[in-house]
Design a protein around this motif. Structure first.
Motif, PDB file in Angstrom:
ATOM      1  N   LEU B  47       3.078   4.624  -6.237  1.00 19.38           N
ATOM      2  CA  LEU B  47       3.862   5.485  -7.131  1.00 19.38           C
ATOM      3  C   LEU B  47       4.260   6.775  -6.423  1.00 19.38           C
ATOM      4  O   LEU B  47       5.311   7.350  -6.696  1.00 19.38           O
ATOM      5  CB  LEU B  47       3.044   5.819  -8.377  1.00 19.38           C
ATOM      6  CG  LEU B  47       3.045   4.793  -9.484  1.00 19.38           C
ATOM      7  CD1 LEU B  47       2.377   5.364 -10.711  1.00 19.38           C
ATOM      8  CD2 LEU B  47       4.467   4.374  -9.808  1.00 19.38           C
ATOM      9  N   MET B  48       3.389   7.249  -5.501  1.00 15.96           N
ATOM     10  CA  MET B  48       3.697   8.494  -4.783  1.00 15.96           C
ATOM     11  C   MET B  48       4.653   8.258  -3.619  1.00 15.96           C
ATOM     12  O   MET B  48       5.014   9.190  -2.919  1.00 15.96           O
ATOM     13  CB  MET B  48       2.405   9.112  -4.237  1.00 15.96           C
ATOM     14  CG  MET B  48       1.562   9.756  -5.306  1.00 15.96           C
ATOM     15  SD  MET B  48      -0.128   9.965  -4.744  1.00 15.96           S
ATOM     16  CE  MET B  48       0.091  11.126  -3.434  1.00 15.96           C
ATOM     17  N   GLY B  49       5.027   6.992  -3.373  1.00 13.49           N
ATOM     18  CA  GLY B  49       5.927   6.704  -2.261  1.00 13.49           C
ATOM     19  C   GLY B  49       5.213   6.506  -0.952  1.00 13.49           C
ATOM     20  O   GLY B  49       5.839   6.478   0.095  1.00 13.49           O
ATOM     21  N   ALA B  50       3.877   6.392  -0.998  1.00 16.25           N
ATOM     22  CA  ALA B  50       3.117   6.186   0.238  1.00 16.25           C
ATOM     23  C   ALA B  50       2.704   4.724   0.327  1.00 16.25           C
ATOM     24  O   ALA B  50       1.532   4.384   0.274  1.00 16.25           O
ATOM     25  CB  ALA B  50       1.892   7.100   0.262  1.00 16.25           C
ATOM     26  N   GLU B  51       3.716   3.823   0.465  1.00 15.63           N
ATOM     27  CA  GLU B  51       3.403   2.400   0.390  1.00 15.63           C
ATOM     28  C   GLU B  51       2.586   1.926   1.586  1.00 15.63           C
ATOM     29  O   GLU B  51       1.819   0.974   1.481  1.00 15.63           O
ATOM     30  CB  GLU B  51       4.689   1.576   0.242  1.00 15.63           C
ATOM     31  CG  GLU B  51       5.540   1.460   1.479  1.00 15.63           C
ATOM     32  CD  GLU B  51       6.574   2.574   1.585  1.00 15.63           C
ATOM     33  OE1 GLU B  51       6.576   3.436   0.709  1.00 15.63           O
ATOM     34  OE2 GLU B  51       7.340   2.574   2.547  1.00 15.63           O
TER      35      GLU B  51
END
Lengths: 375, 199
Positions: B47-51
């Motif tokens: 969700l934070m974009g830290a896949e």
């Protein structure tokens, strides 16, 4: 490079992207659900076909006829077997952990299907084109082991537990070497996106990662230096895939001569069917992964021209390659005797891991060296 | 909206599962809840974009570390009731740890919302997580990265040295010898007289 645009999923994906821009996530979710259902349904049908193909090939090697009673040439045998399993009674052992006992096959099946979300089967035909697709597949295939461990433990029985322990040790061991083998491909493609990995290989089998015979590419004549290394990596990947999916000759988790049926001993009816299903979906996944990583995905091996200017659909090539790899899986099952457990571990840790590490060093050195000269 | 729902779902799952790790009676169930916690945390990272971190968390912790946990816990023969007896006497120590962690989280949150820290989301949407990681790890923090690798190597060698023991009387097999065997060495044809045996 001319890529034929195929409307079905391509259009759906483009619409989906346009829809996301408008933040209309309801429609987007509906579209993606449709794509997922399409994938799951075709995989389910393919499993039915593959189980039959597996048995037919096995029978042909042993000069038997194989299943030939239900339907023409036994084509409906798998359906009959599946129906039989559905209508059997689910037996749950008295001392078992009931919740985990049922959870295990469900988990295994979910993980097997979920990994297909990032597999591109033709240009644009992919549910989710994420930029670290390789990692995603690795992560989910490492989760598949939980279905087996939990199933073996929850059965509260000797043989399933031993089968589960063996399976976990085996899958964790071979995952390490699979990781390093995939790393060499990532170095050559410069990306973890599966679509990009296929695109960097191009049409013609001499451009594929497994062969790399083309001296006019990015690496020039250095290509010929890493060609044998990459061919060897392809072979290692195939063998590791056998071990990862618990296929013969590495089917020790269910070695029937020592462990009856390993982790599946206490399972019956639909839960057993789910384990069985997950195994074949995983086999297909690893065949597809090998097609993508080493055999150029949907690209044609040679330029095939059909009359009236038609072209072979990219998906057909992908399907044929994956089917060929499955044929190899089936042949190995029919021909090679089962390994002993210590031989299996020795092969994984003392042969595959060091050679894969050496290949990572060689390939990365060549890639850096060649790109330095080019700049 | 969807993101908010997903966040609260994952956050609630993470906290509830973390509580169940402590509260579950069966240690195997505890490990299962631990895995669920890892999973929910990975979802929060996405969700934070830290896949990249999210998938690494799943691969390393769920795929490898938790499997080893599960191995050990499954094969332990412990009396669960006996194990739980000292539970309440550890409560003060646990509360102190929880208090310290809470204080730390509040401080981190305060630093973040005051704008004093850097953003967690990659600033350039064109650059992927992975590339940014590579750039930072191999340039700014190259020394620390290599040092971490060295520490891991020492730990690995230490583990091997501690568990390696010379065992006498164990028959091992040399794979090379086995492969080099020929039919002539391995098979001997004996013509046995009837009623005699091999003697």
């Amino acid at each position: 490079m001319s890529v034929i645009q195929l409307p079905v999923m391509q259009a759906a994906t483009e619409t989906a992207i346009a829809v996301v821009d408008e933040r209309n996530w309801v429609l987007w979710t509906a579209l993606k659900t449709g794509q997922v259902l399409l994938f799951v349904l075709s995989l389910a049908l393919l499993v039915a076909a593959l189980v039959l193909a597996d048995r037919k090939i096995w029978a042909a090697v042993q000069m038997r006829r194989g299943p030939n009673v239900v339907g023409a040439f036994g084509l409906l045998q798998t359906i009959a077997d599946a129906l039989k399993f559905f209508f059997k009674e689910i037996v749950i052992p008295a001392g078992s952990d009931k919740f985990l006992f049922i959870l295990a096959p469900v988990l295994g099946l979910i993980m097997a299907f979920a990994a297909w979300a990032v597999v591109p089967v033709a240009p644009g035909w992919v549910i989710s084109d994420i930029n670290i697709g390789v990692l995603y597949v690795l992560a989910l295939s490492s989760l598949g082991v939980y279905g087996i461990i939990i199933g073996g433990w929850a059965s509260n029985s000797k043989y399933p537990f031993m089968g589960a322990l063996r399976s976990a040790a085996q899958m964790v061991s071979y995952e390490v070497s699979i990781g390093f083998i995939i790393l060499t491909v990532i170095f050559l493609s410069g990306s973890m996106n599966l679509t990009t990995i296929v695109d960097t290989q191009g049409a013609g089998f001499w451009n594929w990662n497994m062969f790399r015979l083309n001296p006019t590419g990015d690496l020039g004549f250095w290509n010929w230096l890493i060609a044998p290394v990459m061919f060897y990596m392809g072979v290692l990947f195939f063998i590791s895939a056998l071990a990862e999916t618990n296929r013969p000759p590495f089917d020790l988790p269910e070695a029937e001569s020592e462990l009856v049926a390993g982790y599946q001993v206490e399972y019956s009816s639909t839960p057993f069917l789910m384990f069985f299903f997950a195994e074949y979906v995983n086999i297909m996944l690893l065949s597809a992964m090998m097609t993508i990583l080493f055999l150029g995905g949907w690209h044609a091996p040679i330029n095939v021209s059909l009359p009236f200017g038609w072209q072979v659909l990219p998906f057909i090539w992908f399907f044929l390659k994956t089917a060929f790899l499955f044929f190899m899986f089936a042949m190995v099952k029919a021909i090679v005797p089962r390994y002993r457990y210590d031989q299996l571990m020795r092969l994984g840790w003392k042969v595959f891991l060091p050679t894969a590490l050496a290949a990572v060093v060689i390939v990365s050195t060549v890639v850096v060296f060649a790109s330095d000269k080019a700049v | 909206m969807l993101i908010a729902i997903t966040f609260y779902l994952l956050a609630f799952t993470a906290i509830a599962a973390a509580f169940m790790v402590v509260a579950a009676r069966n240690p195997v169930h505890s490990v299962m809840f631990l895995i669920l916690t890892f999973f929910a945390a990975a979802g929060l990272f996405i969700l934070m974009g830290a896949e990249f971190i999210a998938l690494l968390l799943v691969m390393v912790y769920v795929g490898a570390v938790a499997v080893l946990f599960l191995f050990v816990v499954m094969m332990l023969d412990v009396d669960f009731v006996e194990l739980k007896q000292g539970f309440l006497s550890y409560l003060p120590a646990g509360l102190i740890v929880a208090f310290i962690i809470l204080a730390e989280m509040i401080m981190v949150g305060a630093a973040y919302f005051s704008g004093a820290s850097k953003t967690v989301v990659p600033t350039d949407p064109e650059t992927s997580n992975l590339e940014r990681f590579g750039e930072v790890l191999y340039t700014d923090y190259a020394g620390a990265f290599e040092a971490a690798g060295l520490v891991l190597l020492v730990a690995m060698i230490g583990a091997i040295v501690l568990t390696l023991r010379e065992r006498k009387g164990v028959r091992t097999q040399n794979a090379m010898d086995q492969i080099a065997r020929t039919r002539e060495e391995g098979v001997e044809l004996v013509d046995v007289e009837p009623g005699q045996g091999l003697g």
